[in-house]
Design a protein around this motif. Structure first.
Motif, PDB file in Angstrom:
ATOM      1  N   THR A 131      12.867  47.274  71.031  1.00 47.12           N
ATOM      2  CA  THR A 131      13.295  48.478  71.750  1.00 47.12           C
ATOM      3  C   THR A 131      12.488  49.689  71.295  1.00 47.12           C
ATOM      4  O   THR A 131      12.441  49.993  70.109  1.00 47.12           O
ATOM      5  CB  THR A 131      14.798  48.722  71.510  1.00 47.12           C
ATOM      6  OG1 THR A 131      15.490  47.507  71.770  1.00 47.12           O
ATOM      7  CG2 THR A 131      15.321  49.789  72.454  1.00 47.12           C
ATOM      8  N   ASN A 182      16.725  44.213  76.908  1.00 45.52           N
ATOM      9  CA  ASN A 182      17.530  45.122  77.744  1.00 45.52           C
ATOM     10  C   ASN A 182      17.337  44.898  79.243  1.00 45.52           C
ATOM     11  O   ASN A 182      17.327  45.844  80.022  1.00 45.52           O
ATOM     12  CB  ASN A 182      17.220  46.599  77.403  1.00 45.52           C
ATOM     13  CG  ASN A 182      17.678  46.965  76.011  1.00 45.52           C
ATOM     14  OD1 ASN A 182      18.634  46.384  75.490  1.00 45.52           O
ATOM     15  ND2 ASN A 182      17.014  47.905  75.386  1.00 45.52           N
ATOM     16  N   VAL A 224      14.692  51.801  79.262  1.00 44.15           N
ATOM     17  CA  VAL A 224      14.991  51.254  77.933  1.00 44.15           C
ATOM     18  C   VAL A 224      14.617  49.776  77.804  1.00 44.15           C
ATOM     19  O   VAL A 224      14.899  49.143  76.784  1.00 44.15           O
ATOM     20  CB  VAL A 224      16.480  51.461  77.547  1.00 44.15           C
ATOM     21  CG1 VAL A 224      16.790  52.938  77.420  1.00 44.15           C
ATOM     22  CG2 VAL A 224      17.422  50.800  78.542  1.00 44.15           C
ATOM     23  N   GLN A 225      13.963  49.221  78.804  1.00 43.00           N
ATOM     24  CA  GLN A 225      13.485  47.843  78.691  1.00 43.00           C
ATOM     25  C   GLN A 225      12.207  47.823  77.848  1.00 43.00           C
ATOM     26  O   GLN A 225      11.361  48.691  77.986  1.00 43.00           O
ATOM     27  CB  GLN A 225      13.217  47.255  80.078  1.00 43.00           C
ATOM     28  CG  GLN A 225      14.499  47.035  80.867  1.00 43.00           C
ATOM     29  CD  GLN A 225      14.259  46.487  82.255  1.00 43.00           C
ATOM     30  OE1 GLN A 225      13.133  46.167  82.631  1.00 43.00           O
ATOM     31  NE2 GLN A 225      15.313  46.396  83.045  1.00 43.00           N
ATOM     32  N   SER A 226      12.129  46.827  76.954  1.00 40.62           N
ATOM     33  CA  SER A 226      10.994  46.776  76.029  1.00 40.62           C
ATOM     34  C   SER A 226      10.571  45.335  75.777  1.00 40.62           C
ATOM     35  O   SER A 226      11.405  44.446  75.656  1.00 40.62           O
ATOM     36  CB  SER A 226      11.370  47.394  74.681  1.00 40.62           C
ATOM     37  OG  SER A 226      11.919  48.679  74.829  1.00 40.62           O
ATOM     38  N   THR A 261      14.620  54.456  71.753  1.00 40.10           N
ATOM     39  CA  THR A 261      14.474  55.112  73.065  1.00 40.10           C
ATOM     40  C   THR A 261      15.273  56.408  73.114  1.00 40.10           C
ATOM     41  O   THR A 261      14.885  57.352  73.798  1.00 40.10           O
ATOM     42  CB  THR A 261      14.922  54.173  74.206  1.00 40.10           C
ATOM     43  OG1 THR A 261      16.219  53.658  73.910  1.00 40.10           O
ATOM     44  CG2 THR A 261      13.956  53.017  74.383  1.00 40.10           C
TER      45      THR A 261
END
Length: 621
Positions: free
Chosen positions: A56, A87, A94-96, A434
Motif C-alpha cells: 500500500t 485493495n 488506494v490500490q497498490s 496513502t
C-alpha cells in the motif's frame, strides 16, 4: 595510519542498499564518475527484511521511481515470484501492487546492473570520515577504515541500518548489520555528529525464517498471484504467468499466552532496546499487548526465493529469546512441527534528524553532502530507493549547474515523502501510507509516467528507449480519451442502462457518461466496440478518469490553490526571530527548518494559519 588516494571521483555513494544503488545509478547514468562503497559486495540491494517490493502506497512509489528513470521496478519485475494488486475492493486511489521477490536473485541482478554500468566503480570497504573543506563548507572526499581516500565533489550517505547496528534477541545482543551479515559500520556516526548532524537511535525488526519442508501447507489458506495485471516497470512487457503461492495462517490464544508469560524476557519491555520502533509495523509482542482484545493476528507465509526452503513468517516479527520463539511459532496452525532456520531479531541503528535537510536531500550545513534512505529516519526499501534516486539526481544536477529536482506533494508520493521528512520531521521510522497524500486521487499508480517522466527526461535520467515507451502511452491515452467521448443514441444504450437500474436517457450519452453511471467500461466496449489496439492498462486509466472526474477536478482545484502559496518564496536570509506577530514556537520552528516558500511553512508542525498570515504581511512589506 598512512593515507593513500584510492581514486578521484565526481561523487561517492556510501552504502549499496536500495537507496545507495539508485543514487549511484542516477549519478553514473547522468555522466559522473562515481564510486559506490559497501561493507560487503554480497549485501548489494540485500532484502534484510521482507522479500517483497511494493505494498500500500509503496507500489505507487516503485512506479514513480520507474517513471523517473530508476531501476527498482525493472529489478523487481525480473525477480518476481508472485504479484498481486492490494485493495481490489476499494477505490483506484488506494490500490497498490505488491510483488513477492526472489531475494537472492534480486541482489544478484542489481549487483550485475551496477557492475555493468559505465562510470561506476564498486568498492568493498567502510567509510569512517566525510572530508570537508572547512573554509568553503563543501565535501572533498571520503576516507575508509583502510586509510584510502576517495576524492570527490559530492557524497550521498545511504548507510541503511548499519550505523552502529546492534541485533538483539532476548538477553543476547551483537554489534552487527542485519541478518548477522557482517560487522556494523561503527566509524561514521562520530564524524556525522562532528559535522553538525543531530543523531538519533531507531529500531526495526524481522521475523524468523522457517524450513518449508516442516510446514503443513495442506491446512493453510492458499494465496495465488495474479497474472492479468501490469508489472512495476513501464519497460516490462508483462508479469510472470507461472507464479509461486503464499499461504495465510493466524496466531491464537496459546501463542498469545506464551508471549504474555515471557514479556519480562523481551528486550522491548525490559529496557534493553532504547531505539524508537515503527508504529505501523509492530512486533508480535507489541500487537499482543496493544491489541489485547484480539483473539488472533494474521500471518503470511512467503517464500524467500526459488532456490531455498526458507519461508518468511510475515506478521510475526519479534525480539524474544530463541527458546520462546521456538515454542511460540509452533503454536501456529501449520507450523506445529516447524524448524526455524534463522531466528527473529530486532535491530537498533543510528539515523539523523531529517529536518537538517533541504528538499533536495542535501545537508543544510555542507554543500555537496546528501543523505538518503533509513539514515533519514524512514523504513522500507521503496522509501529508501526513492530518496536515493532524488539525492543522486540532485547531486548530479548541482554538479552540472542546473536547477534541482524538487517534487511537490501533487507531483507524486515521492514528493509527499520528502516534504514530510524535511518539513515535519519524524520521531519514529517513517512509513509511506496513502493517507499521507492529500491528492491521492491524482497520484494513482496507473499514471506516474504522465506525472513524472518528462521531469526525469529533463533531469537526464530517462533514456531514449524509456522515453519512446512513454510517448507511445501518451499517444494511446490521447486516442482513448477521445474515444471516451463517442456518443451513443438513447435507443442504442437503453438495454444497457436498464440493466444497471437507470431510466431511459433523453439525449445521446458518451462512453464516459455511461461509465459515470456505474456501467463498467468493459461492458460498454463489448456492446459498442472501440479501443482497438489500445492496451488494457490505458483503458483502465481512462475508465478511472471518467469514474472519478468530479473528485479529480476538485483535487486539481486544490492543487492550483496550494501552488499559489508554493510560488510565494521566502528569502534565504529572512530573520524569523525578529518578525513581530509570530508566536515564539513558530519563530523557532521557522528558524530551524527555514522553509523555501509559504506552502512549506504552512505544513510545519507548530506553525499556525495566523503565523502564515503574519508572514504574508511581512512579504508584502
Amino acid at each position: 595510519m598512512n593515507h593513500f588516494i584510492e581514486g578521484k571521483f565526481d561523487a561517492v555513494v556510501i552504502g549499496a542498499g536500495h537507496a545507495g544503488c539508485e543514487a549511484a545509478l542516477a549519478l553514473a547514468r547522468t555522466g559522473f564518475n562515481t564510486a559506490i562503497l559497501t561493507l560487503n559486495l554480497d549485501s548489494i540491494a540485500f532484502m534484510a527484511c521482507n522479500p517483497s517490493i511494493g505494498g500500500t502506497a509503496k507500489g505507487q512509489i516503485v512506479r514513480e521511481i520507474d517513471a523517473l528513470g530508476g531501476e527498482m521496478g525493472i529489478n523487481a519485475d525480473n525477480a518476481l515470484l508472485q504479484i498481486r494488486m492490494l485493495n481490489r475492493g476499494k477505490g483506484a486511489a488506494v490500490q497498490s501492487l505488491r510483488g513477492q521477490e526472489d531475494k537472492n536473485y534480486y541482489h544478484t541482478i542489481m549487483k550485475k546492473t551496477l557492475e555493468n554500468t559505465p562510470n561506476l566503480k564498486i568498492l568493498q570497504g567502510e567509510a569512517v570520515e566525510i572530508i570537508v573543506d572547512e573554509e568553503n563548507k563543501c565535501v572533498t572526499g571520503v576516507k575508509t577504515s583502510f586509510g584510502g581516500v576517495l576524492e570527490c565533489k559530492a557524497v550521498v550517505v545511504a548507510t541503511g541500518v548499519y550505523l552502529n547496528g546492534s541485533i538483539i534477541a532476548g538477553e543476547w545482543r551483537q554489534n552487527s548489520g542485519p541478518n548477522g551479515f557482517q560487522s556494523a559500520a561503527n566509524g561514521l556516526t562520530e564524524n556525522l555528529i562532528k559535522l553538525g548532524f543531530t543523531v538519533r537511535r531507531f529500531k526495526t525488526g524481522t521475523p524468523a525464517r522457517v524450513d518449508a519442508r516442516t510446514i503443513d501447507f495442506s491446512v493453510l489458506d492458499i494465496q495465488e498471484g495474479e497474472t492479468d495485471i501490469y508489472p512495476f516497470s513501464f519497460m516490462s512487457e508483462r508479469v510472470p504467468q507461472k507464479q509461486t503461492p503464499c499461504y495465510l495462517t493466524y496466531t491464537n490464544e496459546q501463542t498469545h499466552d506464551i508471549i504474555r508469560a515471557n514479556l519480562h524476557r523481551s528486550p522491548l519491555y525490559g529496557g534493553l532496546i532504547k531505539g524508537t520502533g515503527p508504529r505501523y509495523c509492530p512486533s508480535i509482542e507489541d500487537k499482543v499487548v496493544r491489541f489485547s482484545d484480539k483473539e488472533r493476528h494474521q500471518l503470511f507465509l512467503e517464500p524467500e526465493g526459488a532456490d531455498t526452503n526458507e519461508i518468511y513468517v510475515q506478521g510475526m516479527s519479534t525480539s524474544l529469546p530463541h527458546d520462546v520463539q521456538k515454542a511460540m511459532y509452533r503454536t501456529v496452525k501449520g507450523l506445529e512441527n516447524c524448524e526455524i532456520m534463522r531466528y527473529a531479531y530486532a535491530i537498533e541503528y543510528d539515523c539523523i534528524d531529517s529536518l537538517d535537510l533541504y528538499p533536495t536531500l542535501e545537508y543544510k550545513k555542507i554543500k555537496g553532502l546528501y543523505t538518503a534512505g533509513q539514515i533519514n529516519g524512514t523504513s522500507g526499501y521503496e522509501e529508501a530507493a526513492a530518496q536515493g534516486l532524488i539525492a543522486g539526481l540532485n547531486a548530479s544536477l548541482q554538479m552540472r549547474g542546473e536547477a534541482p529536482l524538487i517534487l511537490s506533494r501533487d507531483d507524486g508520493y515521492i514528493g509527499v515523502l520528502i516534504d514530510d521528512l524535511v518539513t515535519k520531521g519524524t520521531n519514529e521510522p517513517y512509513r509511506m501510507m496513502t493517507s499521507r497524500a492529500e491528492y491521492r486521487i491524482v497520484l494513482r499508480q496507473d499514471n506516474p509516467d504522465f506525472r513524472l517522466t518528462e521531469k526525469g527526461r529533463k533531469a537526464g535520467l530517462v533514456t531514449d528507449e524509456r522515453y519512446a515507451v512513454y510517448q507511445k502511452r501518451v499517444a494511446e491515452y490521447t486516442k482513448a480519451t477521445s474515444i471516451m467521448e463517442t456518443l451513443v443514441k438513447p435507443k442504442d444504450c437503453e438495454q444497457l442502462i436498464a440493466k444497471y437500474g437507470y431510466q431511459k436517457a433523453n439525449t445521446a450519452l458518451s462512453f464516459a457518461d455511461l461509465v459515470r453511471r456505474g456501467i463498467p467500461l468493459k461492458e460498454v466496449v463489448e456492446t459498442f466496440g472501440g479501443f482497438d489496439g489500445i492496451s488494457k492498462e490505458i483503458i483502465d486509466t481512462v475508465e478511472i478518469d471518467a469514474k472519478y472526474e468530479g473528485y479529480l477536478q476538485k483535487g486539481l482545484d486544490q492543487i492550483e490553490k496550494a501552488k499559489k502559496l508554493e510560488e510565494k518564496l521566502l528569502p534565504e536570509d529572512i530573520d524569523y526571530m525578529s518578525i513581530q506577530g509570530l508566536r515564539i514556537e513558530a519563530r523557532q520552528k521557522l528558524d530551524k527548518i527555514r522553509p523555501e516558500n509559504l506552502g512549506q511553512a504552512g505544513r510545519i508542525s507548530g506553525v499556525s494559519p495566523a503565523d502564515i498570515a503574519v508572514l504574508m504581511v511581512y512579504l508584502k512589506r
